[in-house]
Design a protein around this motif. Sequence first.
Motif, mmCIF file in Angstrom:
data_model
loop_
_atom_site.group_PDB
_atom_site.id
_atom_site.type_symbol
_atom_site.label_atom_id
_atom_site.label_comp_id
_atom_site.label_asym_id
_atom_site.label_seq_id
_atom_site.Cartn_x
_atom_site.Cartn_y
_atom_site.Cartn_z
ATOM 1 N N ALA A 237 -16.321 21.719 28.848
ATOM 2 C CA ALA A 237 -16.213 20.916 30.075
ATOM 3 C C ALA A 237 -14.772 20.606 30.473
ATOM 4 O O ALA A 237 -14.544 20.032 31.540
ATOM 5 C CB ALA A 237 -16.984 19.607 29.890
ATOM 6 N N LEU A 238 -13.797 20.985 29.652
ATOM 7 C CA LEU A 238 -12.402 20.705 29.993
ATOM 8 C C LEU A 238 -12.001 21.469 31.248
ATOM 9 O O LEU A 238 -12.309 22.654 31.395
ATOM 10 C CB LEU A 238 -11.468 21.107 28.848
ATOM 11 C CG LEU A 238 -11.528 20.302 27.561
ATOM 12 C CD1 LEU A 238 -10.589 20.917 26.512
ATOM 13 C CD2 LEU A 238 -11.171 18.842 27.803
ATOM 14 N N SER A 239 -11.300 20.786 32.131
ATOM 15 C CA SER A 239 -10.789 21.458 33.317
ATOM 16 C C SER A 239 -9.623 22.359 32.900
ATOM 17 O O SER A 239 -9.001 22.137 31.860
ATOM 18 C CB SER A 239 -10.312 20.431 34.346
ATOM 19 O OG SER A 239 -9.126 19.801 33.878
ATOM 20 N N PRO A 240 -9.315 23.373 33.689
ATOM 21 C CA PRO A 240 -8.170 24.234 33.367
ATOM 22 C C PRO A 240 -6.859 23.451 33.233
ATOM 23 O O PRO A 240 -6.044 23.753 32.375
ATOM 24 C CB PRO A 240 -8.115 25.223 34.534
ATOM 25 C CG PRO A 240 -9.529 25.288 35.033
ATOM 26 C CD PRO A 240 -10.069 23.882 34.841
ATOM 27 N N SER A 241 -6.684 22.427 34.061
ATOM 28 C CA SER A 241 -5.441 21.646 33.984
ATOM 29 C C SER A 241 -5.389 20.823 32.688
ATOM 30 O O SER A 241 -4.323 20.689 32.080
ATOM 31 C CB SER A 241 -5.275 20.739 35.208
ATOM 32 O OG SER A 241 -6.319 19.789 35.276
ATOM 33 N N THR A 242 -6.523 20.284 32.248
ATOM 34 C CA THR A 242 -6.562 19.533 30.993
ATOM 35 C C THR A 242 -6.302 20.470 29.814
ATOM 36 O O THR A 242 -5.544 20.134 28.902
ATOM 37 C CB THR A 242 -7.907 18.812 30.823
ATOM 38 O OG1 THR A 242 -8.066 17.897 31.910
ATOM 39 C CG2 THR A 242 -7.970 18.052 29.505
ATOM 40 N N ALA A 243 -6.912 21.644 29.837
ATOM 41 C CA ALA A 243 -6.687 22.624 28.768
ATOM 42 C C ALA A 243 -5.214 23.019 28.710
ATOM 43 O O ALA A 243 -4.632 23.122 27.619
ATOM 44 C CB ALA A 243 -7.565 23.843 28.980
ATOM 45 N N ALA A 244 -4.597 23.204 29.870
ATOM 46 C CA ALA A 244 -3.173 23.565 29.913
ATOM 47 C C ALA A 244 -2.308 22.426 29.373
ATOM 48 O O ALA A 244 -1.322 22.667 28.658
ATOM 49 C CB ALA A 244 -2.762 23.917 31.338
ATOM 50 N N LYS A 245 -2.665 21.190 29.688
ATOM 51 C CA LYS A 245 -1.924 20.026 29.179
ATOM 52 C C LYS A 245 -2.051 19.926 27.662
ATOM 53 O O LYS A 245 -1.064 19.679 26.957
ATOM 54 C CB LYS A 245 -2.440 18.749 29.853
ATOM 55 C CG LYS A 245 -1.847 17.466 29.329
ATOM 56 C CD LYS A 245 -0.396 17.319 29.705
ATOM 57 C CE LYS A 245 0.111 15.937 29.292
ATOM 58 N NZ LYS A 245 1.538 15.815 29.429
ATOM 59 N N LEU A 246 -3.263 20.120 27.133
ATOM 60 C CA LEU A 246 -3.462 20.080 25.685
ATOM 61 C C LEU A 246 -2.655 21.176 24.992
ATOM 62 O O LEU A 246 -2.035 20.947 23.952
ATOM 63 C CB LEU A 246 -4.945 20.202 25.344
ATOM 64 C CG LEU A 246 -5.813 19.015 25.739
ATOM 65 C CD1 LEU A 246 -7.281 19.330 25.490
ATOM 66 C CD2 LEU A 246 -5.396 17.753 25.006
ATOM 67 N N ARG A 247 -2.640 22.364 25.577
ATOM 68 C CA ARG A 247 -1.847 23.469 25.026
ATOM 69 C C ARG A 247 -0.367 23.107 25.022
ATOM 70 O O ARG A 247 0.333 23.285 24.028
ATOM 71 C CB ARG A 247 -2.087 24.749 25.821
ATOM 72 C CG ARG A 247 -1.298 25.937 25.261
ATOM 73 C CD ARG A 247 -1.462 27.182 26.112
ATOM 74 N NE ARG A 247 -0.904 26.930 27.429
ATOM 75 C CZ ARG A 247 -1.372 27.448 28.562
ATOM 76 N NH1 ARG A 247 -2.428 28.223 28.567
ATOM 77 N NH2 ARG A 247 -0.787 27.168 29.706
ATOM 78 N N GLN A 248 0.108 22.554 26.131
ATOM 79 C CA GLN A 248 1.514 22.175 26.247
ATOM 80 C C GLN A 248 1.892 21.148 25.184
ATOM 81 O O GLN A 248 2.916 21.280 24.512
ATOM 82 C CB GLN A 248 1.783 21.612 27.652
ATOM 83 C CG GLN A 248 3.176 21.062 27.831
ATOM 84 C CD GLN A 248 3.330 20.289 29.141
ATOM 85 O OE1 GLN A 248 2.343 19.970 29.815
ATOM 86 N NE2 GLN A 248 4.561 19.984 29.490
#
Length: 191
Positions: free
Chosen positions: A133-144
Motif C-alpha cells: 500500500a505504500l505510495s511511490p513517493s513514500t517508497a522513494a523517501k524510505l529508500r532515501q
Amino acid sequence: MSFGVGGLMLNESLTIAHAYRPGETWACARERLLAQGASSLPKLASQTRALREVYDRIGHLSDAERHYLSVEADRTEQQAVMWLAICRTYRFVYEFAVEVINERYQSWRLDLGHEVFDRFLADKAECDPSLAALSPSTAAKLRQVLFRILREAGVRSVEGRIQPIWLSGHMKRLIEESNPADLRIFPGNGG
C-alpha cells in the motif's frame, strides 16, 4: 516504517544515551530531555518525533550495549551500535541487511544501488499488504533515508558499494550475548 525520520541520528542518540539515568522510565527521560532541548531540531514537533525515534532505537539495546555506546565505543563503533539498534527496531531494515547486504557481500556483489532496494521492497510487498500500500513517493523517501543511514553507519560507501564493518572483540561479545544472529547485519562479521 517510521525509520523515514532522519538518518542514523548518532549525535542525538549519544546525547540521550549519556543523559539517560538508570532506573528512569523512558517516558520520563524523554520528557526531561525534551525540556532540556536534547535535540538540535528547530521545531518542537520535529524534536518530539526525532526523540521518539531515538528512544525506540536505543530501547532495543541491552543495558550493556547502551553503556558501551555512551562510554566505551569509539565513533566507528558508535555508528555500528546505532546500526544494530535500527536493525533491531525495524524488521524490514534487518531483513534488508541480512537478505540483501550480507548476501551480496558474501557473494562479492558489492554494488548496492537503488534498484536493489526497489526489487527487495517489491518482493516483500507481495507478502505484506502494508508494504504493497505504500505510495511511490513514500517508497522513494524510505529508500532515501535507508541509504542515508547505510552511508552514515559506514555500511555503504559514497560510491554505492558495500563496505565491511570491523567490530572489536568486546562489541562482538556484547552482540553475541543478546543475539548472535545479529552479527549478520555487519558485512564481514557473520555468515
